[in-house]
Structure formats: structure tokens, C-alpha cells
Motif scaffolding. Sequence first.
Motif, short mmCIF file in Angstrom:
data_model
loop_
_atom_site.label_atom_id
_atom_site.label_comp_id
_atom_site.label_asym_id
_atom_site.label_seq_id
_atom_site.Cartn_x
_atom_site.Cartn_y
_atom_site.Cartn_z
N VAL A 126 41.05 39.50 40.48
CA VAL A 126 41.12 39.07 41.89
C VAL A 126 39.91 39.62 42.62
CG1 VAL A 126 42.37 39.40 44.06
CG2 VAL A 126 43.61 38.86 41.99
N GLY A 127 39.20 38.75 43.32
CA GLY A 127 38.05 39.16 44.12
C GLY A 127 36.73 39.19 43.37
N PHE A 128 36.76 38.96 42.06
CA PHE A 128 35.53 38.95 41.27
C PHE A 128 35.01 37.53 41.11
CE2 PHE A 128 37.33 42.98 39.84
CZ PHE A 128 36.20 43.79 39.89
N ASP A 129 33.70 37.41 41.09
CA ASP A 129 33.04 36.13 40.82
C ASP A 129 32.74 36.07 39.32
OD1 ASP A 129 31.47 33.87 40.63
OD2 ASP A 129 30.02 34.49 42.15
N VAL A 130 33.37 35.14 38.63
CA VAL A 130 33.14 34.98 37.19
C VAL A 130 32.62 33.58 36.91
CG1 VAL A 130 34.80 36.74 36.46
CG2 VAL A 130 35.58 34.39 36.79
N SER A 131 31.85 33.05 37.85
CA SER A 131 31.41 31.65 37.78
C SER A 131 30.26 31.43 36.80
CB SER A 131 31.00 31.16 39.17
OG SER A 131 29.94 31.94 39.68
N ASN A 132 29.59 32.50 36.37
CA ASN A 132 28.56 32.35 35.34
C ASN A 132 28.59 33.58 34.43
OD1 ASN A 132 26.73 34.44 36.32
ND2 ASN A 132 26.20 33.04 37.98
N ARG A 133 27.86 33.51 33.34
CA ARG A 133 27.91 34.56 32.31
C ARG A 133 27.51 35.93 32.86
NH1 ARG A 133 28.49 34.81 26.91
NH2 ARG A 133 28.57 32.57 26.73
N VAL A 134 26.46 36.00 33.66
CA VAL A 134 25.98 37.29 34.16
C VAL A 134 27.03 37.94 35.07
CG1 VAL A 134 24.22 38.39 35.62
CG2 VAL A 134 23.55 36.64 33.97
N LYS A 135 27.58 37.17 36.00
CA LYS A 135 28.59 37.70 36.91
C LYS A 135 29.88 38.04 36.16
CE LYS A 135 26.77 35.33 40.94
NZ LYS A 135 27.00 34.32 41.97
N ALA A 136 30.22 37.22 35.17
CA ALA A 136 31.43 37.48 34.39
C ALA A 136 31.29 38.76 33.58
CB ALA A 136 31.73 36.29 33.49
N LEU A 137 30.13 38.99 32.99
CA LEU A 137 29.90 40.23 32.23
C LEU A 137 29.99 41.45 33.13
CD1 LEU A 137 27.02 39.17 29.83
CD2 LEU A 137 29.24 40.09 29.15
N GLU A 138 29.43 41.35 34.33
CA GLU A 138 29.50 42.46 35.28
C GLU A 138 30.95 42.74 35.67
OE1 GLU A 138 28.19 43.30 39.89
OE2 GLU A 138 26.89 42.03 38.66
N ALA A 139 31.71 41.69 35.95
CA ALA A 139 33.12 41.85 36.29
C ALA A 139 33.90 42.44 35.13
CB ALA A 139 33.71 40.50 36.70
N TYR A 140 33.60 41.99 33.91
CA TYR A 140 34.27 42.50 32.72
C TYR A 140 34.06 44.00 32.56
CZ TYR A 140 35.56 43.04 27.81
OH TYR A 140 36.14 43.45 26.64
N ARG A 141 32.82 44.45 32.76
CA ARG A 141 32.52 45.89 32.66
C ARG A 141 33.30 46.70 33.69
NH1 ARG A 141 26.97 44.02 32.46
NH2 ARG A 141 26.53 43.60 30.29
N ASN A 174 36.34 49.31 32.73
CA ASN A 174 36.27 50.73 33.13
C ASN A 174 37.47 51.12 33.97
OD1 ASN A 174 33.86 51.19 31.79
ND2 ASN A 174 32.60 50.73 33.56
N ARG A 175 37.88 50.23 34.85
CA ARG A 175 39.04 50.48 35.71
C ARG A 175 40.31 50.63 34.86
NH1 ARG A 175 40.46 45.82 39.65
NH2 ARG A 175 38.41 46.29 40.50
N LEU A 176 40.48 49.76 33.86
CA LEU A 176 41.68 49.80 33.01
C LEU A 176 41.67 51.01 32.09
CD1 LEU A 176 42.08 46.00 32.16
CD2 LEU A 176 43.41 47.36 33.79
N GLU A 177 40.49 51.47 31.66
CA GLU A 177 40.41 52.66 30.82
C GLU A 177 40.81 53.91 31.58
OE1 GLU A 177 36.51 52.97 29.13
OE2 GLU A 177 36.79 51.20 27.87
N ALA A 178 40.53 53.90 32.89
CA ALA A 178 40.83 55.07 33.72
C ALA A 178 42.33 55.24 33.97
CB ALA A 178 40.10 54.97 35.06
N ILE A 179 43.08 54.20 33.72
CA ILE A 179 44.53 54.26 33.96
C ILE A 179 45.25 54.98 32.85
CG2 ILE A 179 46.62 52.86 34.20
CD1 ILE A 179 44.95 50.76 35.58
#
Length: 80
Positions: free
Chosen positions: A56-71, A75-80
Motif C-alpha cells: 500500500v502506498g508504493f509505486d510498482v509501475s515499472n521494474r526500477v520502482k518495483a525493485l525499490e519497493a521490494y527492498r 527489510n520491513r518484514l525482516e524487522a518484525i
Amino acid sequence: MSILKMFTQEEVAEMLHAHPTTITTLREIGILPAIRTGRNYMFSEEVIRDFQHNYVGFDVSNRVKALEAYRIVSNRLEAI
């Protein structure tokens, strides 16, 4: 046991109002994990719900933005 709902790449694209190639990109990055069934890929309802919740709130409209969102999400999920 609950009923397992699976969707094709085209169905997921339609549900998310995205082009099928965008779904391919998200699958290749690992944002939308899929199960390969012969020549096709199938996506579980749970995977789609997780995507909607985690990105939610992430732009995944292209590969570069999707990779950034994925990272960021990874990281957020690993911290949990």
C-alpha cells in the motif's frame, strides 16, 4: 480446510487493473510469488492479499520502482 482459490496471470492483471506484463515483472522480482503449472503461472488469493497489504502506498509501475519497493518491504518484514 478452506477452499484454495488460484488465479491466472491475466485474472490477477484484471483484478489489479494492471497490464499482464506488469504482473510478470512483479512475479520475476518476487513481489507476487506464483506456482508454475506447465506453461502458466497461478497466483493464490493469499499472495494477492499480502501484496495489497504490504505494498500500500508504493509505486510498482515499472521494474526500477518495483525493485525499490521490494527492498523496502523485505527489510520491513525482516524487522518484525
